[in-house]
Design an enzyme around this catalytic site. Structure first.
Site, PDB file in Angstrom:
ATOM      1  CE1 TYR A 130      -3.307  -2.961   0.840  1.00  0.00           C
ATOM      2  CE2 TYR A 130      -4.634  -1.131   0.521  1.00  0.00           C
ATOM      3  CZ  TYR A 130      -4.415  -2.409   0.506  1.00  0.00           C
ATOM      4  OH  TYR A 130      -5.539  -3.049   0.330  1.00  0.00           O
ATOM      5  CE  LYS A 165       2.319 -18.233  -1.359  1.00  0.00           C
ATOM      6  NZ  LYS A 165       1.748 -19.661  -1.384  1.00  0.00           N
ATOM      7  CG  ASP A 211      -1.093 -20.553  -0.159  1.00  0.00           C
ATOM      8  OD1 ASP A 211      -1.018 -20.650   1.042  1.00  0.00           O
ATOM      9  OD2 ASP A 211      -0.623 -21.317  -1.116  1.00  0.00           O
ATOM     10  CG  ASP A 221      -8.099  -5.301   1.245  1.00  0.00           C
ATOM     11  OD1 ASP A 221      -9.063  -5.049   1.906  1.00  0.00           O
ATOM     12  OD2 ASP A 221      -7.822  -5.465   0.092  1.00  0.00           O
ATOM     13  CG  ASP A 258     -13.642  -7.806   1.705  1.00  0.00           C
ATOM     14  OD1 ASP A 258     -13.386  -7.121   2.292  1.00  0.00           O
ATOM     15  OD2 ASP A 258     -13.989  -7.699   0.321  1.00  0.00           O
TER      16      ASP A 258
HETATM   17  C1  IPM Z   1     -10.700  -1.628   2.636  1.00  0.00           C
HETATM   18  C2  IPM Z   1     -10.632  -1.267   1.445  1.00  0.00           C
HETATM   19  C3  IPM Z   1      -9.520  -0.255   0.968  1.00  0.00           C
HETATM   20  C4  IPM Z   1      -8.130  -1.276   1.160  1.00  0.00           C
HETATM   21  C5  IPM Z   1      -9.321   0.169  -0.385  1.00  0.00           C
HETATM   22  C6  IPM Z   1     -10.542   1.151  -0.650  1.00  0.00           C
HETATM   23  C7  IPM Z   1      -8.146   1.183  -0.755  1.00  0.00           C
HETATM   24  O1  IPM Z   1     -10.872  -2.271   0.429  1.00  0.00           O
HETATM   25  O2  IPM Z   1     -10.610  -0.701   3.625  1.00  0.00           O
HETATM   26  O3  IPM Z   1     -10.675  -2.761   3.169  1.00  0.00           O
HETATM   27  O4  IPM Z   1      -7.749  -2.059   0.265  1.00  0.00           O
HETATM   28  O5  IPM Z   1      -7.577  -0.935   2.494  1.00  0.00           O
HETATM   29 MN    MN Z   2     -10.934  -4.248   1.558  1.00  0.00          MN
END
Ligand code: IPM
Ligand code: MN
Ligand code: NAD
Length: 350
Positions: free
Chosen positions: A136, A187, A220, A244, A248
């Site tokens: 990042y 990783k 993974d 990240d 999710d």
């Molecule tokens: C999150 C989002 C951000 C990230 C994006 C919008 C840059 O996906 O907050 O999880 O990757 O951190």
């Molecule tokens: Mn995200």
């Protein structure tokens, strides 16, 4: 008086933040906690209107004049490269040095999970995502852009300081909350330089916490195992990109992106709360986004401001809404964003 900056942002960020604010305001009355909510117009509209994403003065004011920041989401199809989202959201993480991205994923009801045979309370993950380094940092660049010889370099930055402090935060959290296990996710087989630094820091910090079980897993295999047997894991600590992605996945296992809150922290200094999800252009403006992740952020804000009983009441109200079937379509319900937010706020009066 506590002062909170409100940045609704873009898309469903506006809709879910409205509900989080409704709940904060109600909690402020019910629990007699004076709050000043300051609304900030930062997002795609402002960028497209003024050509400015966020200024140095705004960064300073957000950092110095507020006790917490509550953000909805940033991202808009009219800004295809999402420059404003990087400047504002990643900008706040970097400039305020919010090195902890804490992303809990808790399964409130087995019916919310896409997994078969998962028990109530069967998933409780606390993800500690490094938030100021990794890929990042956007170091590197493009060589011979837009040609057939194009080269793109995107460096992955891992510093001892940055890695040590996120690992320490994960162990301290586990220790404070009585959690038994911390797992490093990396990783190291394919990226041995970064892997070595992370594993050395993990072993070193881990020595201070002999009562906590410690192990490492490749990302993974972790992605696979989180689907196979998520109940095995407790606290995960990992880099920016893997965190990240895994957050999710963890959100989906526990009811979907609409449920998941997060806290971007520099402990003792600054805090920015936001749901894990994005601006969801596919459902924006339809009053059907799930506001529970944003409302769970409001609960985290209340706890941080010294009102943990108010935070717990908001969490209870979310669980009651789920149990009563007061949910948006992503959870199979037929309520609007606003109806869910109002129900949760009203539950605080009961
Ligand atoms: C999150 C989002 C951000 C990230 C994006 C919008 C840059 O996906 O907050 O999880 O990757 O951190
Ligand atoms: Mn995200
Ligand atoms: P997204 O999280 O916005 O949406 C992914 C899917 O989940 C979509 O189908 C969406 O409808 C659904 N979803 C998300 N939140 C929901 C909610 N509260 N209720 C019901 N359904 C929900 O991810 P994306 O589509 O990859 O990204 C859209 C934009 O948001 C992009 O510009 C991206 O960069 C940005 N983004 C911002 C943040 C942030 O501000 N923290 C986080 C992730 C993505």
């Amino acid at each position: 008086m506590h002062r909170i900056a409100i940045i609704p942002g873009d898309g469903i960020g506006l809709e879910v933040t409205r509900e989080a604010v409704r709940v904060l305001e109600r909690a402020s009355t019910v629990f007699d906690l004076p709050l000043e909510l300051v609304h900030w117009d930062l997002g795609a509209d402002r960028f497209l209107r003024d050509g400015v994403t966020i200024t140095d003065e705004e960064f300073s004011a957000l950092a110095e004049d507020h006790d917490a920041i509550l953000l909805g989401a940033l991202g808009d199809p009219r800004v295809p490269d999402n420059q404003h989202a990087r400047d504002i959201l990643v900008g706040l993480r970097f400039r305020l040095d919010l090195y902890v991205n804490y992303r809990p994923a808790v399964l409130y009801d087995p019916r919310l999970s896409p997994l078969r045979d998962v028990k109530p309370g069967g998933i409780h993950l606390d993800i500690f995502r490094e938030n100021t380094e990794g890929v990042y940092v956007n170091l590197g660049g493009r060589f011979k852009p837009d040609t057939l010889d194009e080269i793109a370099v995107q460096e992955d930055v891992n510093t001892w300081k940055g890695v040590e402090r996120i690992i320490r935060a994960a162990f301290e959290f586990a220790h404070a909350r009585g959690r038994d296990r911390v797992t490093l996710v990396d990783k190291a087989n394919a990226m041995p330089a970064a892997g070595h630094l992370w594993r050395r820091a993990f072993a070193e910090v881990g020595k201070e916490f002999p009562g906590i079980q410690q192990d490492a897993m490749y990302v993974d295999a972790m992605a696979m195992d989180l689907v196979r047997r998520p109940e095995r894991y407790e606290v995960l600590v990992t880099g920016n990109l893997f965190g990240d992605i895994l957050s999710d996945l963890a959100a989906e296992l526990t009811g979907g992106l609409g449920m998941a809150p997060s806290a971007n922290l520099h402990p003792g200094r600054h805090a920015l709360y936001e749901p894990v999800h994005g601006s969801a252009p596919d459902i924006a403006g339809q009053n059907k986004a799930n506001p529970m992740g944003a409302i769970a952020c409001a609960a985290l804000v209340l706890s941080q401001l010294g009102a943990p009983e108010a935070g717990r009441a908001v969490d209870r109200a979310i669980r009651d809404a789920l149990a009563s079937g007061v949910t948006t379509p992503d959870l199979g319900g037929d309520r609007t964003t606003e109806a869910v937010g109002s129900w949760v706020a009203d539950a605080l009066d009961r």
